[in-house]
Design an enzyme around this catalytic site. Sequence first.
Site, PDB file in Angstrom:
ATOM      1  N   ASP A  67       0.722  -1.085   0.053  1.00 19.49           N
ATOM      2  CA  ASP A  67      -0.194  -0.014  -0.075  1.00 19.49           C
ATOM      3  C   ASP A  67       1.057   1.115   0.105  1.00 19.49           C
ATOM      4  OD1 ASP A  67       1.015  -0.456   2.622  1.00 19.49           O
ATOM      5  OD2 ASP A  67      -0.781  -0.602   3.576  1.00 19.49           O
ATOM      6  N   ASN A 136      -7.357  -2.401  13.942  1.00 18.42           N
ATOM      7  CA  ASN A 136      -8.933  -2.579  13.564  1.00 18.42           C
ATOM      8  C   ASN A 136      -9.032  -3.778  12.770  1.00 18.42           C
ATOM      9  OD1 ASN A 136      -7.847  -1.911  11.451  1.00 18.42           O
ATOM     10  ND2 ASN A 136      -9.082  -0.013  11.024  1.00 18.42           N
ATOM     11  N   HIS A 138      -7.314  -4.620  10.054  1.00 22.24           N
ATOM     12  CA  HIS A 138      -6.997  -4.094   8.693  1.00 22.24           C
ATOM     13  C   HIS A 138      -5.758  -5.066   7.966  1.00 22.24           C
ATOM     14  CE1 HIS A 138      -4.885  -0.042   8.974  1.00 22.24           C
ATOM     15  NE2 HIS A 138      -3.799  -1.115   9.207  1.00 22.24           N
ATOM     16  N   GLU A 143      -9.637  -1.434   5.311  1.00 19.50           N
ATOM     17  CA  GLU A 143     -10.105  -1.215   6.346  1.00 19.50           C
ATOM     18  C   GLU A 143     -11.444  -1.850   6.676  1.00 19.50           C
ATOM     19  OE1 GLU A 143      -8.603   0.375   8.059  1.00 19.50           O
ATOM     20  OE2 GLU A 143      -8.110   2.576   7.769  1.00 19.50           O
TER      21      GLU A 143
HETATM   22  C1  GLP Z   1      -0.247   0.089   8.729  1.00 19.37           C
HETATM   23  C2  GLP Z   1      -0.007  -0.496   7.319  1.00 19.37           C
HETATM   24  C3  GLP Z   1      -0.342  -2.125   7.280  1.00 19.37           C
HETATM   25  C4  GLP Z   1       0.312  -2.759   8.686  1.00 19.37           C
HETATM   26  C5  GLP Z   1      -0.537  -2.176   9.901  1.00 19.37           C
HETATM   27  C6  GLP Z   1      -0.103  -2.429  11.174  1.00 19.37           C
HETATM   28  O1  GLP Z   1      -1.100   1.257   8.642  1.00 19.37           O
HETATM   29  N1  GLP Z   1      -1.033   0.012   6.377  1.00 19.37           N
HETATM   30  O2  GLP Z   1       0.285  -2.799   6.195  1.00 19.37           O
HETATM   31  O3  GLP Z   1       0.249  -3.879   8.789  1.00 19.37           O
HETATM   32  O4  GLP Z   1      -0.919  -0.739   9.839  1.00 19.37           O
HETATM   33  O5  GLP Z   1       1.085  -1.505  11.501  1.00 19.37           O
HETATM   34  P1  GLP Z   1       1.952  -1.923  12.771  1.00 19.37           P
HETATM   35  O6  GLP Z   1       2.765  -3.206  12.241  1.00 19.37           O
HETATM   36  O7  GLP Z   1       2.912  -0.726  12.735  1.00 19.37           O
HETATM   37  O8  GLP Z   1       1.327  -2.236  13.701  1.00 19.37           O
END
Ligand code: GLP
Length: 252
Positions: A67, A136, A138, A143
Amino acid sequence: MDVVICRDAETAGKVAADRVAEYIEGLPTPVLGLATGSSPLRLYAELARRVDSGALDVSHGLGFALDEYAGLDPAHPESYRSVITRTVVGPLRMDPARVHVPDGTAEDLQVAADDYDAAIRAAGGVDVQILGIGSNGHLGFNEPFSSFASRTRVKTLTPQTRSDNARFFDSPEQVPTHCVTQGLGTIMDSRAAVLVATGEHKAAAVAAMIEGPVAAVCPGSVLQFHPKAVIVIDEAAASGLAYADYFRGIAG
Ligand code: GLP
């Protein structure tokens, strides 16, 4: 779905790296699906250690990030283009020209997103998709209530995600409101998926993903349908699982 509960985050990084290395072993051109976020950082560091020691070589591989923020200059230090360059391309000695990130600044974001899906298909698909999970539920930036059949496209970030990611920006208002993300359908096309989650703040999402119903409210739960998904978590992230002892028993 394989669930591996590790004693700490450090071990989770090593176990996840073992799986990634196993799934790409012997492939002439491994295609890696790359997540950003803190969750896979230990996994990337462990892969980099193996590259440094000569045990692993992905210099001939291809990479596709999950992304990107929409409207953020790719040169911004928190764009996912910058993050992937910093945490993956350099340390794993990949060829920057072979590591792709969705274009968040294209004039027509959907045309660029369609081209991105086409590029993944042209590469023969993703061999191993590395994933984290949002608090959440995702995956990527899919989302809650994202279609399970979705392809790469523009999404609106939830207030929860914008607040979770505010730590990377000078102020919460600077967090972009939109993104371009691989769809859940794109992610599900990967031949193998390795998801890392650590910390108590992930426990509820992890429990919903593994033990909950497959439901749009928790996009990660779609992985219950993935033919080869491994979820690597630490004890804190496992703390909401009713079947934690069962999973520990299988891991032996
Ligand atoms: C981000 C990314 C995701 C990631 C998630 C968790 O916003 N878009 O690909 O897996 O949120 O992030 P983190 O690993 O820092 O908790």
